[in-house]
Design an enzyme around this catalytic site. Structure first.
Site, short mmCIF file in Angstrom:
data_model
loop_
_atom_site.label_atom_id
_atom_site.label_comp_id
_atom_site.label_asym_id
_atom_site.label_seq_id
_atom_site.Cartn_x
_atom_site.Cartn_y
_atom_site.Cartn_z
N TYR A 67 1.40 -25.94 -77.90
CA TYR A 67 0.12 -26.27 -77.25
C TYR A 67 -0.38 -25.10 -76.40
O TYR A 67 -1.53 -24.68 -76.53
CB TYR A 67 0.31 -27.51 -76.39
CG TYR A 67 -0.87 -27.85 -75.51
CD1 TYR A 67 -1.95 -28.57 -76.02
CD2 TYR A 67 -0.91 -27.46 -74.17
CE1 TYR A 67 -3.03 -28.89 -75.22
CE2 TYR A 67 -1.99 -27.78 -73.37
CZ TYR A 67 -3.05 -28.49 -73.90
OH TYR A 67 -4.12 -28.80 -73.10
N ASP A 143 -11.08 -29.67 -56.80
CA ASP A 143 -11.82 -30.24 -57.92
C ASP A 143 -12.44 -29.13 -58.78
O ASP A 143 -13.20 -28.30 -58.27
CB ASP A 143 -12.91 -31.17 -57.39
CG ASP A 143 -13.64 -31.88 -58.50
OD1 ASP A 143 -14.53 -31.27 -59.12
OD2 ASP A 143 -13.34 -33.05 -58.76
N ASP A 161 -7.30 -27.34 -69.57
CA ASP A 161 -6.00 -27.90 -69.94
C ASP A 161 -5.84 -29.21 -69.19
O ASP A 161 -5.22 -29.28 -68.14
CB ASP A 161 -4.90 -26.91 -69.58
CG ASP A 161 -3.51 -27.45 -69.88
OD1 ASP A 161 -3.41 -28.45 -70.63
OD2 ASP A 161 -2.53 -26.88 -69.37
N SER A 163 -5.34 -33.63 -68.93
CA SER A 163 -4.70 -34.80 -69.50
C SER A 163 -5.76 -35.61 -70.24
O SER A 163 -6.89 -35.15 -70.45
CB SER A 163 -4.01 -35.62 -68.41
OG SER A 163 -4.89 -35.86 -67.33
N ASP A 164 -5.42 -36.82 -70.66
CA ASP A 164 -6.34 -37.62 -71.47
C ASP A 164 -7.50 -38.17 -70.63
O ASP A 164 -7.42 -38.21 -69.40
CB ASP A 164 -5.57 -38.76 -72.13
CG ASP A 164 -4.47 -38.23 -73.04
OD1 ASP A 164 -4.80 -37.50 -73.98
OD2 ASP A 164 -3.29 -38.55 -72.81
#
Length: 284
Positions: A67, A143, A161, A163-164
């Site tokens: 990845y 943020d 990069d 997460s879902d």
């Protein structure tokens, strides 16, 4: 910790109903709840140390390079002169490790909302943490969207990069985020973002590519094989203000190639060749 039963960790999520991936646990190394998410690190019997956020595997020592290398080197080798790079998310440090392999890169900024992820990587993922202390790297804890609102036309490559699209990463899959990305790019810049598995989330990918084609002149989708991710693969959306990203446009020197475990020029090109069901749906 309820994800570990009878010595096995099972990844169960509403985002991939009816599917589960399990690893046998040798030892729990760390478990903590931060302001943003629950994170767990355990030593597995077969995949080395494993980082889990909100019950979802983010990286394992056995296959993380598949990845990290692809999300990084596809956009960087598709840009003629990637000097300024921004990484949004990526608190495990894997993308940083790959970015600084490029001699052309002069600076890379990591923008991670949860410093706990960085600390977990520093403590338990030694092969991924190596980029944090590189002299070209600047860390920003906060943020990512707010960070980019202050940056216009600054970056040659931006890598998301994430997460879902549930929890703190939800906003990173929406049109407003890709508008911010575009504004933060320098002329000819490239965005590369984690974009789910075509085996499980083709409708999500279709929605993302549809609005991105309204924003960017070139939008493409690539993928890589990685056994510890749902469906055994993960994709990337490539949005370019310049040309296509389907082939490397700079030489991959023997010195750089020797540092790779997965990426090479042929794999770069092959990653854009989609099976017919995905090619038909995405119409890219």
């Amino acid at each position: 910790m309820d994800k570990i039963q009878n010595g096995w960790f099972s990844e169960i999520s509403e985002f991939w109903p009816g599917n589960s991936f399990s690893l046998e646990v040798e030892k729990v190394l760390h478990h903590e709840k931060s302001e943003y998410q629950d994170f767990l690190v355990f030593k597995s019997k077969s995949f080395g140390n494993v980082l889990v956020l909100d019950g979802v595997i983010q990286a394992t020592e056995r296959d993380e390079f598949a990845y990290q290398e692809m999300i990084t080197h596809i956009p960087l080798f598709s840009h003629p002169s990637p000097k300024r790079v921004l990484v949004v998310g990526g608190g495990d440090g894997g993308v940083l490790r790959e970015v600084v392999k490029h001699p052309l890169v002069e600076s890379v900024t990591l923008c991670e909302i949860d410093k706990g992820v960085i600390e977990a990587s520093r403590n338990f993922l030694p092969n991924m943490r190596v980029g944090f202390d590189h002299p070209k790297v600047t860390l920003f804890i906060g943020d990512g969207m707010e960070f980019m609102r202050q940056r216009k036309g600054e970056f040659d490559v931006i890598i998301t990069d994430s997460s879902d699209p549930i929890g703190p990463a939800q906003g990173l899959f929406e049109r407003a985020y890709y508008e911010l990305l575009k504004a933060a790019l320098a002329p000819g810049g490239i965005v590369c973002s984690q974009c789910e598995s075509m085996w499980l989330h083709l409708d999500t990918i279709k929605g993302l590519t549809t609005f991105c084609k309204e924003l960017y002149p070139n939008v493409e989708y690539a993928y890589t094989s990685i056994p510890s991710y749902p469906g055994g693969s993960i994709g990337f959306i490539l949005c370019s203000l310049g040309g296509s990203t389907k082939a490397p446009i700079r030489e991959i020197t023997p010195e750089v190639q020797s540092q790779m475990q997965y990426y090479n020029g042929e794999v770069h090109k092959a990653s854009f060749v989609l099976p017919q069901f995905a090619a038909k749906k995405l119409n890219l």
